[in-house]
Structures are given as structure tokens and as C-alpha cells.
Design an enzyme around this catalytic site. Sequence first.
Site, PDB file in Angstrom:
ATOM      1  N   TRP A 241      10.601 -23.796 -30.543  1.00 58.35           N
ATOM      2  CA  TRP A 241       9.571 -23.272 -31.442  1.00 58.35           C
ATOM      3  C   TRP A 241       8.663 -24.346 -32.029  1.00 58.35           C
ATOM      4  O   TRP A 241       7.812 -24.057 -32.844  1.00 58.35           O
ATOM      5  CB  TRP A 241      10.227 -22.447 -32.550  1.00 58.35           C
ATOM      6  CG  TRP A 241      10.573 -21.061 -32.073  1.00 58.35           C
ATOM      7  CD1 TRP A 241       9.803 -19.936 -32.219  1.00 58.35           C
ATOM      8  CD2 TRP A 241      11.724 -20.655 -31.344  1.00 58.35           C
ATOM      9  NE1 TRP A 241      10.412 -18.857 -31.618  1.00 58.35           N
ATOM     10  CE2 TRP A 241      11.607 -19.264 -31.076  1.00 58.35           C
ATOM     11  CE3 TRP A 241      12.859 -21.317 -30.872  1.00 58.35           C
ATOM     12  CZ2 TRP A 241      12.561 -18.539 -30.377  1.00 58.35           C
ATOM     13  CZ3 TRP A 241      13.813 -20.593 -30.172  1.00 58.35           C
ATOM     14  CH2 TRP A 241      13.657 -19.229 -29.932  1.00 58.35           C
ATOM     15  N   HIS A 333       7.270 -10.502 -34.398  1.00 58.22           N
ATOM     16  CA  HIS A 333       8.455 -10.734 -33.577  1.00 58.22           C
ATOM     17  C   HIS A 333       8.519  -9.655 -32.512  1.00 58.22           C
ATOM     18  O   HIS A 333       8.267  -8.477 -32.794  1.00 58.22           O
ATOM     19  CB  HIS A 333       9.726 -10.735 -34.433  1.00 58.22           C
ATOM     20  CG  HIS A 333      10.975 -10.981 -33.633  1.00 58.22           C
ATOM     21  ND1 HIS A 333      11.095 -12.052 -32.778  1.00 58.22           N
ATOM     22  CD2 HIS A 333      12.138 -10.286 -33.524  1.00 58.22           C
ATOM     23  CE1 HIS A 333      12.287 -12.018 -32.202  1.00 58.22           C
ATOM     24  NE2 HIS A 333      12.922 -10.943 -32.629  1.00 58.22           N
ATOM     25  N   ASP A 356      17.215  -7.127 -28.333  1.00 53.90           N
ATOM     26  CA  ASP A 356      16.463  -8.333 -28.694  1.00 53.90           C
ATOM     27  C   ASP A 356      17.104  -9.548 -28.034  1.00 53.90           C
ATOM     28  O   ASP A 356      18.163 -10.015 -28.449  1.00 53.90           O
ATOM     29  CB  ASP A 356      16.451  -8.504 -30.215  1.00 53.90           C
ATOM     30  CG  ASP A 356      15.460  -9.569 -30.662  1.00 53.90           C
ATOM     31  OD1 ASP A 356      14.990 -10.337 -29.802  1.00 53.90           O
ATOM     32  OD2 ASP A 356      15.155  -9.627 -31.868  1.00 53.90           O
ATOM     33  N   ASN A 396      12.679  -3.886 -42.803  1.00 55.10           N
ATOM     34  CA  ASN A 396      12.769  -3.319 -44.153  1.00 55.10           C
ATOM     35  C   ASN A 396      13.071  -4.300 -45.282  1.00 55.10           C
ATOM     36  O   ASN A 396      13.071  -3.900 -46.447  1.00 55.10           O
ATOM     37  CB  ASN A 396      13.865  -2.244 -44.192  1.00 55.10           C
ATOM     38  CG  ASN A 396      13.437  -0.948 -43.538  1.00 55.10           C
ATOM     39  OD1 ASN A 396      12.423  -0.361 -43.905  1.00 55.10           O
ATOM     40  ND2 ASN A 396      14.199  -0.501 -42.553  1.00 55.10           N
ATOM     41  N   GLU A 435      -0.326   1.549 -29.279  1.00 55.97           N
ATOM     42  CA  GLU A 435       0.348   2.702 -29.889  1.00 55.97           C
ATOM     43  C   GLU A 435       1.176   2.206 -31.068  1.00 55.97           C
ATOM     44  O   GLU A 435       1.978   1.273 -30.920  1.00 55.97           O
ATOM     45  CB  GLU A 435       1.251   3.402 -28.871  1.00 55.97           C
ATOM     46  CG  GLU A 435       1.978   4.608 -29.447  1.00 55.97           C
ATOM     47  CD  GLU A 435       2.925   5.270 -28.462  1.00 55.97           C
ATOM     48  OE1 GLU A 435       3.749   6.093 -28.901  1.00 55.97           O
ATOM     49  OE2 GLU A 435       2.860   4.964 -27.253  1.00 55.97           O
ATOM     50  N   GLU A 445       5.862   4.670 -46.473  1.00 53.29           N
ATOM     51  CA  GLU A 445       6.076   3.802 -47.634  1.00 53.29           C
ATOM     52  C   GLU A 445       5.948   4.601 -48.927  1.00 53.29           C
ATOM     53  O   GLU A 445       4.974   5.317 -49.130  1.00 53.29           O
ATOM     54  CB  GLU A 445       5.032   2.682 -47.614  1.00 53.29           C
ATOM     55  CG  GLU A 445       5.364   1.500 -48.489  1.00 53.29           C
ATOM     56  CD  GLU A 445       6.457   0.633 -47.899  1.00 53.29           C
ATOM     57  OE1 GLU A 445       7.351   0.250 -48.667  1.00 53.29           O
ATOM     58  OE2 GLU A 445       6.427   0.347 -46.697  1.00 53.29           O
ATOM     59  N   ILE A 477      -6.470 -12.490 -51.824  1.00 54.25           N
ATOM     60  CA  ILE A 477      -7.081 -13.465 -50.924  1.00 54.25           C
ATOM     61  C   ILE A 477      -7.906 -12.700 -49.900  1.00 54.25           C
ATOM     62  O   ILE A 477      -7.427 -11.755 -49.275  1.00 54.25           O
ATOM     63  CB  ILE A 477      -6.007 -14.316 -50.218  1.00 54.25           C
ATOM     64  CG1 ILE A 477      -5.223 -15.143 -51.245  1.00 54.25           C
ATOM     65  CG2 ILE A 477      -6.644 -15.227 -49.163  1.00 54.25           C
ATOM     66  CD1 ILE A 477      -4.027 -15.872 -50.663  1.00 54.25           C
ATOM     67  N   LYS A 478      -9.161 -13.112 -49.726  1.00 52.98           N
ATOM     68  CA  LYS A 478     -10.033 -12.473 -48.744  1.00 52.98           C
ATOM     69  C   LYS A 478     -10.572 -13.523 -47.778  1.00 52.98           C
ATOM     70  O   LYS A 478     -10.796 -14.682 -48.154  1.00 52.98           O
ATOM     71  CB  LYS A 478     -11.201 -11.762 -49.443  1.00 52.98           C
ATOM     72  CG  LYS A 478     -10.761 -10.584 -50.310  1.00 52.98           C
ATOM     73  CD  LYS A 478     -11.949  -9.872 -50.940  1.00 52.98           C
ATOM     74  CE  LYS A 478     -11.486  -8.658 -51.749  1.00 52.98           C
ATOM     75  NZ  LYS A 478     -12.643  -7.943 -52.365  1.00 52.98           N
ATOM     76  N   HIS A 479     -10.758 -13.091 -46.531  1.00 56.97           N
ATOM     77  CA  HIS A 479     -11.292 -14.014 -45.530  1.00 56.97           C
ATOM     78  C   HIS A 479     -11.917 -13.214 -44.389  1.00 56.97           C
ATOM     79  O   HIS A 479     -11.586 -12.050 -44.169  1.00 56.97           O
ATOM     80  CB  HIS A 479     -10.183 -14.921 -44.979  1.00 56.97           C
ATOM     81  CG  HIS A 479      -9.056 -14.166 -44.329  1.00 56.97           C
ATOM     82  ND1 HIS A 479      -9.065 -13.814 -43.001  1.00 56.97           N
ATOM     83  CD2 HIS A 479      -7.899 -13.663 -44.850  1.00 56.97           C
ATOM     84  CE1 HIS A 479      -7.960 -13.157 -42.716  1.00 56.97           C
ATOM     85  NE2 HIS A 479      -7.243 -13.047 -43.819  1.00 56.97           N
ATOM     86  N   ALA A 480     -12.822 -13.844 -43.670  1.00 63.48           N
ATOM     87  CA  ALA A 480     -13.387 -13.239 -42.465  1.00 63.48           C
ATOM     88  C   ALA A 480     -12.405 -13.469 -41.318  1.00 63.48           C
ATOM     89  O   ALA A 480     -11.272 -13.909 -41.535  1.00 63.48           O
ATOM     90  CB  ALA A 480     -14.738 -13.855 -42.165  1.00 63.48           C
TER      91      ALA A 480
END
Length: 691
Positions: A241, A333, A356, A396, A435, A445, A477-480
Site C-alpha cells: 500500500w 474499499h 473479501d 456501519n 448501480e 439513515e 469545507i467546500k471545493h471544486a
Amino acid sequence: MSEVTKGAEVSLIIAADLRSRENNLAHRTREIDWERLIVRRGQPFSITLQCSDFVSPKHDLQLVLHLGKRDEVVIKVQKERGTRDKWWFNQQRAQDEMLLTLHSPADAIIGQYQLSVLMMSPEGRILEKHDKIRFHLLFNPWCRDDEVYLSNESLLQEYVMNEDGLIYMGSWDYIKSIPWNYGQFEDYVMDICFEVLDNSNDALKNSEMDIKHRSDPIYVSRIISAMVNSVGDRGVLTGRWVEPYSDGVAPYQWTGSVPILRQWSKSARAVKYGQCWVFAAVACTVLRCLGIPTRVITNFNSAHDVDGNLSLDILLNERLDNLNGKDSSWNFHCWVESWMGRDDLPDGNDGWQVLDPTPQEQSHGEYRCGPCPVTAIKEGNLKVKYDAPFVFAEVNADIIYWMVQKDGQKQKIRVDQSSVGMNISTKSVYGDDREDVTLNYKYPEGSKKEREVYEKAGRKATKPTNEIEEPRLQLTIKHAKPVFGTDFDVIVEVKNDGDNDAHAQLTILAIAVTYNSLHQGECQRQATSVTVPAHKVHREVLRLRYDDYVRCVSEHHLVRVKALLQAPGENEPIMTVATIPLSMPELLIQVTEKLVVREQATAKISFTNPLPVPLTGGVFTVEGAGLLSATEIHVNGNIAPGQSVSVKLSFSPMRTGVRKLMVHFDSDRLRDVKGATTVIVRKRYFPILLN
């Protein structure tokens, strides 16, 4: 004859025709091979024996099946229909030929069989033995009595027969896809899949017991989950990794499973390297090839809960640097779901099962996970086999952020009960669309049912929204959607819903991370004192320049921004986190002519360097199931900023149908650029000449 095996010089049985072409067509295995006999269990198939004139009606025919390299399992084929769990055959004589129709049970062992044909005298003496007939038997999802039966033909075409796919990655709010060549019907892939089973710890420990268990898709899929990774066994892929990957292939460079499986088979050692989507994709190839309906799933904001308490504890120091902790939250994941019945569990657990193969935690002594029923995760039934608590936490778990003071005291600064397990995705059956299968895993939720499931699973339920007291100060927090190679702004907003002005200290930290949250270095840090008037919003801008993040950004091109607001009079600090994926440029792939099987065609691949620096060592890798094996094309010299390069590739399609041509570009400063185009390969057309 499609496959002929000759007997002795003076023989009662002169030859055997396995009728491979018509059998394989009926059993939907012609994509694997035309020449060898490959059939599916629970469905009859026929072979023809050519007999000499010396064979009379008094002669008796017996069939015996052998499995295993040392004939560990021997099965006598009954002559008449018996119980549904037995092999049986019937015969029909026509002149000098004997038509044998074999019927396998729907729970027969999968694998390579050797069929012995015994010609017996009326007294029961063996007159002749013909034992050179071999065939492969696979799971049969078209057979009602098979545990992997799936009734919908559209699903079968996607989850068993489709050799191409899309795998989703990125972040929950900026989902991207990469094309993948599963290639389960490419040459010799089926043989390698059985080689994978033969090299498992169970097979090496007790081959007879292992072979007998290969009738069970639960057992087989669990073996595949362990064998796709190489931890503790002779598995296919080694995980890594963090860079460097110089002694192998970087995970992001793979575009298909076939080169990985072939390299493993040829070298007899684990292939370097894989990460979660590579493990999942290889598992998907093997399971589809064996006949188990399978799809790759991506879970965004996936939790890795080591201690099983259904919460991830993220420890930060006062500078917002992460302190070592075993729990981790992955940006995304990937795992697979396979379709099968679960007769080992109570009713209601059939259908999609999580498997998995990424090595995270041990399950019964091996690094594997599943099969675990998706329905059990949704209902919070964590006592069912296999590994339900771990999978439940992945979709969860709570994330709790703690600030560790210099004196060792811990202060809780943020509890996130809703971001784990978002936009769980797979490729649509009906095309290249995404999908969303989140509702297969969890109830909506904040719903009453969700709280009931959490209670059953032992996790504290989220309070209903109307019971939560909103804090006076809020942080976002905002971003393009920035492109890798450009400068971009991150905006942190502080909103004051109180009646008085607020004075606070705002710290903003931007770090480079891998997709599984390993920290690669600090890009930018900014600390300011802010005053926010009552009922107003203050905006703070953090400018991230290419030179700031290129030093430390990983091959996953992710920047994580943390914002911490500390205000006198507030009970605790306020923190928010955003992960920003940097989008990659696109490859343009053009195939202008109509493609005809076994006739040469040309593909043109174009790419423009978006970075403000030149690229060296450019290489395109091209592959496609039924089109061509993985082929590298090297770019000579540097690619200057803004420069476009084009390469041409000639290839001859090997199989007809709808196919995908996949391309990957790699260089010293820009990696993991992918593209794909869909093509149709037609049969050869031979015009009929009229007199």
C-alpha cells in the site's frame, strides 16, 4: 470428430468423440474452449463411442469417473436414473456407434474428470478399458437445483459471461470508474483457476477431503477468498500500500486479471503487487470462470474496525497530525459479492454473499473474509457465518476523533455516525452505469428500522435529528473538482447561528493520503484568528498549488483537508474533514474501421500532458478480452507540457461479440491514466457467388 482418442490396435472401442463443440455450446462454455469438453453440472452431455463389429448386445458397458492427480475420488456412474445426487448414464446404439448421455447431479464436484469406459463380458469380466477421456465440470447457475442458480438471464450474462467491467473508486462525493478486463474465458484461465484451488492450504493438507468439498460453492468461494492474497499460503497476489513498487508492478498499473493469473501460474510465486480493487477483480475472474455469479462492489468510506467495538478511534495531536492507531477508515474499499444458497444457515440468508480477498484480518486461521450474507448485514444478524461483525463494521462503524493533549489526556472533538458505508456501488447489468446497492446493506439513515438493527448489533443508535441540539458554530469545507497538475482553492466556511459574535482560532491542514488513509506528507497548513458576526458566515480560503502537493501526493492522487475551530465558551472544539480526489486527464482511443475476427485492425491512442512539467518514460499498456493480450507501447523522448502524443497499434481480434479495448498510461510524473472504448467484432463474411 472434435476430439478423438484411439484405443488399442485390436479394440472393441475404436475411438471416442467428445462432441465438444455441441456440448460446449449447450453448456455455455464455448468461450472457454471449442476443442476440450467443458460442461456444467446438473445438465446432461453426450459422447459417442465408435465400436468394432465384435461388440454385441450382450456386452455390458460400465463408466467410472476419477478425480484428483492420484485418483483421490472414484465415482461409479449408475446405468439407470437413481437418486438426484448420483451420476448416471443411458446409452443408445446406432450401427457402429454408441451414444452415451451422462447426467451429473446438480451438486457434483467441480474439477477435471477422467472417464474410464469399461467393456464387460456377459460374465462381468473386463474385456477392455478406455480411459483417455477427460473433461471439466463447472458450477451451473442456469440449473434450478444448483446452489448457485440465478433465475434472471440478464444477471447471468453480466455476472457470469461478461469478461469486461467497471470498478468504482475515488470518494463518496466524486465517484470515478476504471475499466477492467476480467478475461475469465481467455486461454488457459480456467486451468489456472483450478490450479489456484489445488494450491490452497486445505488441498495441500488433505487433497481427498478438499476435492470432495469442491461440490460446495461456500467452501470453494472461501478458498478463493484466501488464495487470491498470498499471506500464509501459495496465493496469487502480494499486497502493498506504499511505494516503492520497483520490484514488481504497481497496483494502479494493472488493467486486467489475466496477466496476473498467468504470471502466478508460470512463476509459481505470488505476483507483486495488489490493492483492494485488484484482489477483488482477480477473485471475480476466478469465481465467474468456475460458474459462480459474481460482481465487484465498492464501499465508500469503508471502516476497518480491528477491535470489533463498531467504532473507529482516530487519535490526533494538537497539530492535527494522526497518531498511530490500528483502526482505519478507507476512502473506498472493494470486495466481491457472489450469488449462492446458504443451506448451512437459517432461511433468509440465500442470495448475494460478501467475499473479501484483501488480507485484513484472519478468519479461522487464514486471511480471508466471507462468504457473509448481505441480508444478515442489513438485519444486524452478526452471529451468522462468516465474518459478519467485520463486514457490518465496514459499512456501519462510528468514527470518533480524539485530540491527545501534551499531558496524554484525550478530548473527544468529533463523532461521525453517518459517513461510513456510503454510495455502495457496482456496475449496472444494463450498461456502463453505476448501480447503487447501499440499501441492500443498510436501512435508510435515521430510520426507525436502522436504529433497531444497530441495537441488535450492539451499536448505539443515532439520536433522531429533532433530538440533537445544533451547535452555535458550524464548520464546512467546500471545493471544486480539481485536476491533477493545476492549482486550486479549498474554502472553509464558519457559520455562526448564535446571537453574539464569535471569536475563534481556525486551523486548516492539507495532507496527502493513500486511499486507505496512510499519510504521505503535509501539503499546506494555515492557522488564523477569525471573528464571525452573529448569523453570518466567514470564509477562509486555502490555496493549494501544484508545487505544494506534488511533493507528497500518492499514486491515488488524494488530498485530505482537516479544519479545526477552537472558540472560547464552546464545550469542545469543532472539526470537519474532507478528502479531495484530483481528477486525471483522459485518454482518447479511436478504432475507426469495422472489426472482423482474425482480421487485422488498428487502434489510435492519443494523450495530452496536462502538467506544467515534461514527462519521461511514457508507456501505454493495451489489452482486451478476445482482442489482444497485454501489450506495451513505449513513447520515445519527453512529452512537453501541453504536448499531445499519438500511437498506433495493430491487432487481430480473436473472438466475436461486444468487446472492450483498455489502455493504461504511465510515466515518471503522471501515473494511473486509464481509458477504454467499446468495439463490436463480427464474424467473417463470405459472399455467395451466384451463377
